[in-house]
Scaffold this motif. Structure first.
Motif, mmCIF file in Angstrom:
data_model
loop_
_atom_site.group_PDB
_atom_site.id
_atom_site.type_symbol
_atom_site.label_atom_id
_atom_site.label_comp_id
_atom_site.label_asym_id
_atom_site.label_seq_id
_atom_site.Cartn_x
_atom_site.Cartn_y
_atom_site.Cartn_z
ATOM 1 N N MET A 206 8.965 -3.456 -7.757
ATOM 2 C CA MET A 206 10.123 -3.036 -6.953
ATOM 3 C C MET A 206 9.886 -3.439 -5.499
ATOM 4 O O MET A 206 8.809 -3.231 -4.957
ATOM 5 C CB MET A 206 10.293 -1.524 -7.077
ATOM 6 N N THR A 207 10.879 -4.053 -4.904
ATOM 7 C CA THR A 207 10.748 -4.490 -3.526
ATOM 8 C C THR A 207 11.047 -3.345 -2.570
ATOM 9 O O THR A 207 12.055 -2.669 -2.698
ATOM 10 C CB THR A 207 11.731 -5.638 -3.261
ATOM 11 N N SER B 121 18.396 -5.969 1.492
ATOM 12 C CA SER B 121 18.195 -5.360 0.179
ATOM 13 C C SER B 121 19.430 -5.605 -0.670
ATOM 14 O O SER B 121 19.910 -4.730 -1.350
ATOM 15 C CB SER B 121 17.962 -3.865 0.326
ATOM 16 N N ARG C 216 14.901 -0.094 -3.095
ATOM 17 C CA ARG C 216 16.298 -0.474 -3.261
ATOM 18 C C ARG C 216 17.006 0.532 -4.172
ATOM 19 O O ARG C 216 16.489 0.902 -5.219
ATOM 20 C CB ARG C 216 16.371 -1.872 -3.872
ATOM 21 N N GLU D 49 -11.465 -0.920 -8.136
ATOM 22 C CA GLU D 49 -11.794 -2.319 -7.893
ATOM 23 C C GLU D 49 -10.624 -3.238 -8.223
ATOM 24 O O GLU D 49 -10.395 -4.230 -7.536
ATOM 25 C CB GLU D 49 -13.024 -2.693 -8.728
ATOM 26 N N ARG D 50 -9.898 -2.889 -9.254
ATOM 27 C CA ARG D 50 -8.820 -3.794 -9.669
ATOM 28 C C ARG D 50 -7.660 -3.829 -8.667
ATOM 29 O O ARG D 50 -6.784 -4.686 -8.751
ATOM 30 C CB ARG D 50 -8.297 -3.420 -11.054
ATOM 31 N N GLU D 51 -7.661 -2.883 -7.721
ATOM 32 C CA GLU D 51 -6.599 -2.853 -6.711
ATOM 33 C C GLU D 51 -7.013 -3.567 -5.430
ATOM 34 O O GLU D 51 -6.185 -3.730 -4.539
ATOM 35 C CB GLU D 51 -6.249 -1.403 -6.353
ATOM 36 N N ILE D 52 -8.271 -3.953 -5.334
ATOM 37 C CA ILE D 52 -8.828 -4.424 -4.064
ATOM 38 C C ILE D 52 -8.897 -5.950 -4.041
ATOM 39 O O ILE D 52 -9.450 -6.567 -4.951
ATOM 40 C CB ILE D 52 -10.234 -3.823 -3.857
ATOM 41 N N PHE D 53 -8.321 -6.540 -3.003
ATOM 42 C CA PHE D 53 -8.363 -7.994 -2.867
ATOM 43 C C PHE D 53 -9.598 -8.442 -2.113
ATOM 44 O O PHE D 53 -10.129 -9.503 -2.346
ATOM 45 C CB PHE D 53 -7.127 -8.483 -2.108
ATOM 46 N N ASP D 54 -10.008 -7.649 -1.158
ATOM 47 C CA ASP D 54 -11.109 -8.068 -0.317
ATOM 48 C C ASP D 54 -11.875 -6.824 0.088
ATOM 49 O O ASP D 54 -11.277 -5.800 0.418
ATOM 50 C CB ASP D 54 -10.563 -8.786 0.923
ATOM 51 N N LEU D 55 -13.182 -6.906 0.025
ATOM 52 C CA LEU D 55 -14.020 -5.763 0.400
ATOM 53 C C LEU D 55 -15.210 -6.288 1.174
ATOM 54 O O LEU D 55 -15.845 -7.263 0.774
ATOM 55 C CB LEU D 55 -14.508 -5.037 -0.866
ATOM 56 N N GLN E 77 -8.816 -4.523 1.430
ATOM 57 C CA GLN E 77 -7.408 -4.909 1.471
ATOM 58 C C GLN E 77 -6.742 -4.558 0.157
ATOM 59 O O GLN E 77 -7.262 -4.863 -0.921
ATOM 60 C CB GLN E 77 -7.277 -6.406 1.746
ATOM 61 N N GLN F 83 -2.807 -4.096 -2.005
ATOM 62 C CA GLN F 83 -1.447 -4.610 -2.082
ATOM 63 C C GLN F 83 -0.547 -3.572 -2.752
ATOM 64 O O GLN F 83 -0.966 -2.883 -3.677
ATOM 65 C CB GLN F 83 -1.419 -5.927 -2.882
ATOM 66 N N HIS G 179 -16.123 0.779 -6.886
ATOM 67 C CA HIS G 179 -16.273 -0.676 -6.850
ATOM 68 C C HIS G 179 -17.708 -1.015 -7.234
ATOM 69 O O HIS G 179 -18.651 -0.363 -6.785
ATOM 70 C CB HIS G 179 -15.955 -1.192 -5.441
ATOM 71 N N ARG H 174 4.780 -7.517 4.058
ATOM 72 C CA ARG H 174 4.746 -7.760 2.615
ATOM 73 C C ARG H 174 3.837 -6.788 1.877
ATOM 74 O O ARG H 174 3.081 -7.164 0.978
ATOM 75 C CB ARG H 174 4.371 -9.203 2.313
#
Lengths: 497, 264
Positions: A1-2, A28, A97, A345-351, A449, A451, A467, A488
């Motif tokens: 969902m945006t 929107s 939205r 861990e699965r939610e983390i892009f960068d640590l 980081q 998202q 992690h 974003r």
């Protein structure tokens, strides 16, 4: 969902001679919410960063920064240039939205501090609510016109301010002929004692109970003083032999003395912010629950800002001042509390691990400050108690919590000292032990980081980080030190613990 | 392809029941479809347009609506206002389904497109809309295009590239999850190459587009205006984002390439 971001600002329209409401969105498909059209011209959601504490962990400054709001106007579809934007309020709301406007959450609120435009973009700079505190705590100055406004000698000087129960403060002489001194520019709760060279004078009471219209109506007599609590004044019955000092009780709220760090911050923040509309009131009550120790402060001559005083007050109980995830002013006590959730861990892009402040093996806290230190040569020792003489001769007293064994495991451990505004030894002792426990251990600081978890995290709150690369891979409870919301739906967290 | 040369120049009778501030009918004559018109009147919804003089038109397109599957509309045209409703209209579409062919419930903002292949030349136009079962409780539309579209004698060169584009990027987490980084909604694009234009087409139409619309103003492209199955898919309202110079390829042969990005 945006996610959908809505921007509402209230610039002043010179043509209408009134504030007008301007509504924009990042788009929107059908940006009508609450029956209003939110023109889809905002280039991206504004960035937002709040940092609750830094190095030193306790007493470090908090910081908030808000990115600019960029409205695309290159096609001439909107004309915003004739409006007066500076100092006007702006709010950013976030929702999904199709949400009703009432389901949107305010994530940023502040005031517009800059306005720039070029052919493509109309850009507004915004400051947060905490920056409203960057004004002098004491904004009234002596007029030098005589009476309670003093003479030329103090003209233009700030009037004193008394918070809590500060001891041995030096009031300002405003009327030399009548020996009238001021210790607060507003109504005060009480005067506990007045001293001349350290010797206590006798109180005649307050003019409100003596049927006197004015403090100068009191028939003066030596060795005594009278108070005018409504105007923060005292009057001596005879010229003092030295610098008069006093113990006072300052601002009250609803008849009660304002004393805890959180209550005092709320009290002084109320000078520039709306209470409760601009405050995260839960954070204030939570801070009181964590630590309700009495604190005191006397401001005379200097002009600290409200923010500086607020940060000093909260540092006294190991806390911080910041804004919450909805842009409201919040306070907190730095403690590893109950985890508010888990980041996996699965939610983390960068640590990455960042360096940390050195731990403590000894924590020394100052408390019970004498706001006017008297040299032993000016104290009249003929009748003063040893306790009073010692108190007035030392700026502050200290409690120490230490554990030398910490140095065995943590070779970088150091001693640390902080002057607090705490009144009582027992409270200072409890707090120094708590701080040694918090800061006398191996700690880690991570930046990660995420998202699609925008505006979920609050500074000062505890989360569990899981992690495989962590020192405690099964899960480490960490305090959120910094939250940076980027465009974003990207979020960068800095956690410590 | 063309633009709302008839509709934007006409005066639009203001319609009642416009809730809130900003979502007014005049927005139908502005370029951005998010600056929309909204009405709570679902059963007696109509508006009239006066072009000022009789001018040619061959399309009436109500774009970016929230029309339900049961929504209907009726378009009438005449040279005087009274004739629009007294039964003597020169053109009357009758009550027809509003949603363009192919626009099912998965389209969040279906278009309504009436293609009048023979074209008409009239001063007045009336649009009646009925959408009594609209689940939103309001009727919305983002843009009204009424114009005289140009249809080239020879089709655009195959292959014609068109369809939705999604600018979403992807990032993979430390734990291996692939996460989409949203960047707005998908939007339609079209890349058209005309290889066999004659002099009149290239100078009266293509040259006109470039001079009067350029990359600044909106265009409507119907890739097949008579498509009875996928007209929604083949309707593209947007801005020209690539506009190659008009090429004089040979004697009486001109060519042109144009890319259009949807306004969303």
């Amino acid at each position: 969902m945006t996610a959908v971001y809505l921007i509402e600002a209230t610039p002043y329209d010179p043509d209408a001679s009134a504030e007008v409401t301007k509504r924009f969105s990042i788009g929107s498909l059908a940006p009508t919410y609450g029956g209003d059209l939110w023109t889809a011209r905002v280039e991206r959601s504004p960035s937002f960063s709040v940092e609750a504490f830094s190095d030193p962990i306790i007493g470090g400054r908090s910081r908030v920064s808000i990115g600019t709001v960029r409205i695309l106007h290159g096609d001439g579809g909107v004309n915003l240039r004739n409006l007066n934007w500076y100092g006007r309020s702006l709010e950013v709301k976030r929702g999904q939205r199709g949400d009703a406007l009432g389901d949107f959450t305010t994530v940023i609120r502040g005031r517009i501090t800059s306005m720039r435009w070029d052919r493509e973009v109309f850009e507004l700079g915004v400051s947060d609510l905490a920056s409203e505190l960057d004004v002098p705590l004491q904004d009234t100055l002596y007029a030098g016109s005589g009476g309670d406004e003093g003479g030329d000698d103090i003209k233009g000087r700030p009037k004193p301010r008394c918070l809590g129960k500060p001891r041995n403060i030096a009031p300002v002489l405003v009327d030399r002929a009548n020996l009238v001194y001021q210790f607060s520019d507003r109504a005060a709760k009480a005067v506990d004692a007045v001293y001349d060279q350290g010797l206590a004078l006798d109180s005649e009471g307050d003019i409100s109970t003596m049927s006197l219209a004015e403090i100068r109506d009191w028939p003066a007599c030596g060795g005594r003083y009278v108070t005018d609590l409504g105007n923060g004044l005292i009057r001596l019955g005879a010229p003092p032999a030295g610098t008069p000092t006093m113990d006072a009780q300052g601002d009250e709220d609803g008849g009660s003395l304002v004393q805890t760090a959180a209550d005092l911050v709320r009290h002084i923040a109320g000078q520039v912010l709306a209470d409760p509309a601009d405050l995260d009131t839960t954070s204030f009550s939570d801070a009181n629950t964590s630590n309700s120790s009495p604190c005191s402060l006397y401001v005379s001559g200097e002009r600290p800002t409200i923010r500086e005083v607020a940060e000093r007050l909260m540092a006294s109980i190991g806390g911080f001042v910041a804004v919450d995830a909805s842009g409201l002013l919040k306070v907190g006590v730095i403690e590893i509390g109950t985890s508010q959730g888990t980041v996996r861990e699965r939610e983390i892009f960068d640590l990455r691990r960042l360096d940390v402040a050195r731990p403590y093996w000894r924590r020394k806290l100052g408390y019970a400050r004498a706001w006017k230190v008297l040299g032993q040569d000016v104290i009249d020792k003929s009748a003063i108690t040893d306790a009073n003489a010692d108190f007035m001769g030392q700026r502050e007293r200290f409690v120490v919590a230490e554990d030398a064994s910490i140095k065995t495991a943590l070779a970088e451990a150091r001693e640390s000292e902080l002057s607090t505004l705490l009144d009582a030894e027992a409270d200072a002792s409890t707090e120094s032990s708590r701080q040694l426990s918090l800061l006398g251990a191996r700690r880690d600081r991570y930046e990660l980081q995420l998202q699609n978890r925008a505006h979920e995290f609050e500074v000062g709150e505890t989360y569990t980080l899981v992690h495989s690369s962590l020192r405690v891979p099964a899960g480490q409870d960490l305090i959120v030190r910094r939250v940076s919301e980027r465009s974003r739906e990207s979020t960068v967290l800095e956690v410590w613990g | 392809m063309g633009w709302s040369d008839w509709g934007d120049a006409a005066s639009l009778e203001t319609i009642g029941n416009e809730p809130g501030s900003g979502a007014v009918a005049a927005n139908l004559q502005t370029m951005q479809p998010t600056e929309l018109w909204e009405s709570t009147d679902l059963t007696n919804l109509h508006f009239e347009l006066d072009r000022g003089s009789a001018e040619a038109l061959n399309v009436v397109a109500l774009l970016y609506t929230n029309a339900s599957s049961g929504a209907t509309w009726r378009i009438r045209a005449a040279d005087d206002q009274a004739s629009l409703t007294d039964g003597s209209a020169d053109y009357d579409s009758g009550s027809i389904t509003l949603r363009a062919a192919g626009a099912d419930d998965t389209w969040e903002r279906p278009h309504g497109v009436l293609w009048i292949s023979a074209g008409i030349t009239r001063r007045w136009l009336r649009i009646d809309i009925t959408d009594g079962s609209n689940p939103d409780g309001v009727f919305r539309a983002g843009r009204l295009v009424i114009g005289d579209l140009w249809q080239p004698a020879r089709n655009a060169q195959y292959p014609i590239a068109f369809g939705p584009v999604d600018d979403t990027q992807h990032k993979r987490t430390d734990g291996g999850s692939l996460i989409p980084i949203h960047r707005g909604d998908p939007y339609q694009v079209a890349d058209l190459r005309f290889k066999f234009l004659n002099e009149a087409e290239s100078l009266e139409h293509v040259h006109d587009f470039r001079r009067r619309r350029g990359r600044r103003y909106d265009m409507l492209v119907l890739l097949d205006p008579e498509d009875a199955s996928y007209l929604q898919h083949r309707t593209l309202y947007g801005l020209i984002t690539r506009d190659d110079a008009l090429g004089h390829a040979g004697f009486q042969r001109f060519e042109h390439r144009v890319q259009i990005n949807e306004l969303t």
